[in-house]
Design an enzyme around this catalytic site. Sequence first.
Site, PDB file in Angstrom:
ATOM      1  N   HIS A 119       0.835  -1.202   0.000  1.00 38.79           N
ATOM      2  CA  HIS A 119       0.000   0.000   0.000  1.00 38.79           C
ATOM      3  C   HIS A 119       0.868   1.250   0.000  1.00 38.79           C
ATOM      4  O   HIS A 119       2.093   1.173   0.146  1.00 38.79           O
ATOM      5  CB  HIS A 119      -0.939   0.008   1.209  1.00 38.79           C
ATOM      6  CG  HIS A 119      -0.253  -0.103   2.522  1.00 38.79           C
ATOM      7  ND1 HIS A 119       0.594   0.844   3.009  1.00 38.79           N
ATOM      8  CD2 HIS A 119      -0.273  -1.092   3.453  1.00 38.79           C
ATOM      9  CE1 HIS A 119       1.048   0.456   4.190  1.00 38.79           C
ATOM     10  NE2 HIS A 119       0.557  -0.715   4.481  1.00 38.79           N
TER      11      HIS A 119
HETATM   12  P1  TYD Z   1      -1.882  -2.715   7.729  1.00 40.60           P
HETATM   13  O1  TYD Z   1      -1.276  -1.363   7.785  1.00 40.60           O
HETATM   14  O2  TYD Z   1      -2.831  -2.993   6.608  1.00 40.60           O
HETATM   15  O3  TYD Z   1      -0.735  -3.816   7.747  1.00 40.60           O
HETATM   16  P2  TYD Z   1       0.341  -4.175   6.633  1.00 40.60           P
HETATM   17  O4  TYD Z   1       0.503  -2.946   5.800  1.00 40.60           O
HETATM   18  O5  TYD Z   1       1.576  -4.509   7.356  1.00 40.60           O
HETATM   19  O6  TYD Z   1      -0.165  -5.324   5.861  1.00 40.60           O
HETATM   20  O7  TYD Z   1      -2.608  -3.012   9.109  1.00 40.60           O
HETATM   21  C1  TYD Z   1      -3.122  -4.265   9.432  1.00 40.60           C
HETATM   22  C2  TYD Z   1      -4.276  -4.084  10.395  1.00 40.60           C
HETATM   23  O8  TYD Z   1      -3.833  -3.461  11.608  1.00 40.60           O
HETATM   24  C3  TYD Z   1      -5.381  -3.213   9.838  1.00 40.60           C
HETATM   25  O9  TYD Z   1      -6.616  -3.821  10.121  1.00 40.60           O
HETATM   26  C4  TYD Z   1      -5.288  -1.917  10.595  1.00 40.60           C
HETATM   27  C5  TYD Z   1      -4.577  -2.286  11.880  1.00 40.60           C
HETATM   28  N1  TYD Z   1      -3.659  -1.209  12.307  1.00 40.60           N
HETATM   29  C6  TYD Z   1      -4.021  -0.366  13.332  1.00 40.60           C
HETATM   30  O10 TYD Z   1      -5.121  -0.478  13.917  1.00 40.60           O
HETATM   31  N2  TYD Z   1      -3.147   0.599  13.741  1.00 40.60           N
HETATM   32  C7  TYD Z   1      -1.944   0.783  13.143  1.00 40.60           C
HETATM   33  O11 TYD Z   1      -1.161   1.691  13.527  1.00 40.60           O
HETATM   34  C8  TYD Z   1      -1.586  -0.074  12.037  1.00 40.60           C
HETATM   35  C9  TYD Z   1      -0.274   0.095  11.323  1.00 40.60           C
HETATM   36  C10 TYD Z   1      -2.468  -1.055  11.667  1.00 40.60           C
END
Ligand code: TYD
Length: 139
Positions: free
Chosen positions: A52
């Site tokens: 992303h």
């Molecule tokens: P995401 O940023 O999509 O993870 P990655 O990019 O590593 O695949 O986040 C995964 C899940 O965690 C998503 O449901 C949102 C939650 N999240 C939070 O609640 N707070 C945060 O600071 C982050 C980074 C993620």
Amino acid sequence: MESNTIQILNLPKILDLRGNLSFIEEEKHIPFKIERTYWIYDVPGGEARGGHAYKINCEFIIALSGSFDVMLNEGEEEKRYSLNRSYYGLYVPEMVWRRMENFSTNSLALILSSTGYDEQDYIRDFNDFILLKKNNGKH
Ligand code: TYD
């Protein structure tokens, strides 16, 4: 310190026979104020994280333990940054597509963020990202 350029930033390193020490001060060793810190750990072999971009949020990524690769794309080509030491990190400005992969066993990724968590700030579709980049006049 450039705040719109991808860069590896070296951190202070206090060498000591009792064990080394590194540290980060916001707006001094990294070009932003820290609003949030999160970490990624226990990544199963072969898994990738974070396909992303963020519209506003920028990040500083450190391999506190072990190693992993961060793949970054500003809209043209993907470049690989291998992180494997705790005394430097990768600064990722906003509007950069990023993916993390090749996590070693027991690796620990620490991420410092310039904004709080906001799902609205995510661009999760690569084609949307490329379109937004073009509309911003950047390639
Ligand atoms: P995401 O940023 O999509 O993870 P990655 O990019 O590593 O695949 O986040 C995964 C899940 O965690 C998503 O449901 C949102 C939650 N999240 C939070 O609640 N707070 C945060 O600071 C982050 C980074 C993620």
